[in-house]
Design a protein around this motif. Sequence first.
Motif, PDB file in Angstrom:
ATOM      1  N   GLY A 120      14.078  67.831  35.517  1.00  0.00           N
ATOM      2  CA  GLY A 120      13.544  67.229  34.380  1.00  0.00           C
ATOM      3  C   GLY A 120      12.521  66.385  35.217  1.00  0.00           C
ATOM      4  O   GLY A 120      11.492  66.477  33.520  1.00  0.00           O
ATOM      5  N   LEU A 166      21.585  67.591  28.283  1.00  0.00           N
ATOM      6  CA  LEU A 166      21.859  65.954  28.885  1.00  0.00           C
ATOM      7  C   LEU A 166      23.689  65.698  29.050  1.00  0.00           C
ATOM      8  O   LEU A 166      24.271  64.687  29.510  1.00  0.00           O
ATOM      9  CB  LEU A 166      20.841  64.799  28.814  1.00  0.00           C
ATOM     10  CG  LEU A 166      19.436  65.348  29.680  1.00  0.00           C
ATOM     11  CD1 LEU A 166      18.814  64.673  29.228  1.00  0.00           C
ATOM     12  CD2 LEU A 166      18.873  65.156  31.012  1.00  0.00           C
ATOM     13  N   LEU A 170      15.014  62.312  28.718  1.00  0.00           N
ATOM     14  CA  LEU A 170      15.331  62.094  30.238  1.00  0.00           C
ATOM     15  C   LEU A 170      15.509  60.809  30.635  1.00  0.00           C
ATOM     16  O   LEU A 170      16.817  60.478  31.140  1.00  0.00           O
ATOM     17  CB  LEU A 170      14.398  63.120  30.895  1.00  0.00           C
ATOM     18  CG  LEU A 170      14.431  64.843  30.952  1.00  0.00           C
ATOM     19  CD1 LEU A 170      13.425  65.373  31.082  1.00  0.00           C
ATOM     20  CD2 LEU A 170      15.248  64.826  31.955  1.00  0.00           C
ATOM     21  N   TRP A 204      18.614  58.859  32.421  1.00  0.00           N
ATOM     22  CA  TRP A 204      18.567  58.297  33.004  1.00  0.00           C
ATOM     23  C   TRP A 204      19.282  56.823  32.990  1.00  0.00           C
ATOM     24  O   TRP A 204      19.904  56.583  34.520  1.00  0.00           O
ATOM     25  CB  TRP A 204      17.435  58.345  33.730  1.00  0.00           C
ATOM     26  CG  TRP A 204      17.348  57.244  35.344  1.00  0.00           C
ATOM     27  CD1 TRP A 204      17.988  58.044  36.466  1.00  0.00           C
ATOM     28  CD2 TRP A 204      16.826  56.646  35.342  1.00  0.00           C
ATOM     29  NE1 TRP A 204      17.028  57.089  37.709  1.00  0.00           N
ATOM     30  CE2 TRP A 204      16.513  56.037  37.047  1.00  0.00           C
ATOM     31  CE3 TRP A 204      15.548  55.497  35.021  1.00  0.00           C
ATOM     32  CZ2 TRP A 204      15.931  55.227  37.892  1.00  0.00           C
ATOM     33  CZ3 TRP A 204      15.109  54.368  35.429  1.00  0.00           C
ATOM     34  CH2 TRP A 204      15.125  54.338  37.420  1.00  0.00           C
TER      35      TRP A 204
END
Length: 209
Positions: free
Chosen positions: A72, A150, A199, A203
Motif C-alpha cells: 500500500g 482493502l 489506504l 489503516w
Amino acid sequence: MSAAALVGVALLGGSVGVVVPSLARRFATTPARLRRGTWLSPPVAAVVFVGLAAALPDDPALPVFLAVAAVGLVLAQVDLACLRLPDPLVIAAGLLALAGLTGVALLGDAPARLLGALAGALVAGAAHVLLALLPGSRLGFGDVKLAAVLGLPLGWLGRDALLAGLLLPHLLHGALVLGLLAARRVRRNTLLPLGPALLAGAWLAALFG
C-alpha cells in the motif's frame, strides 16, 4: 506487545520505507515526481507498521496486515505522483491478503473470520462500483479494485472496522479537497488521487474500527 517488539516493528517499517521509492519508480509514469518527499517514506512506513502492531498485537493475521501495508505504501506514492494504481501492485496486495488470511484461518480454525474477509471485499467492491457509476463521479476502477482488496483485511476485523474503512477514506479525501480549494491550491475540476485516502482510511479503521 512489548516496547522492544514495537521498536523491532518500527525498524522493519523503516527498512520497508527505504525501498518504497525505488519500487514506486518502477510503476510510475512520471518517476521524476517521486523524488520530492521520498525522505518521508521511512518514518511514514515506521508509523504505519507500529500503529498496526500496537492495534493488533494478538491477531495472528498481523504479518498479513503488514505485508499489505507495505504494498500500500508503494501504491500511495505511485498514485500521488501520476494518478494511477497499477494493476500488478493491486493484484499483489490482493493475493497477499487472500492467501495470508486463508492460511491464518485454516491454521487457527477460524472459517468465520475468513468468510467475513471475503464478505468485506464483496461489500467494499460493490459499494465503490456504485460510487464509480454515479453521474459525474471521478472514482476510477483502480480505486474500486483497491477498495475491494482493502475490504479483505477490514472484513477480517469485523463489521465496525469495515464500515469505518468504507466511510473514513471519503471523509479524509473530502476534507483535503475542501482545504485545497479554500487555499486555492486546486480548482473544482482538478483530479486528485483517491488511493492514499483509501489506504489511510483503511489503516485508521484497523486501528480504531
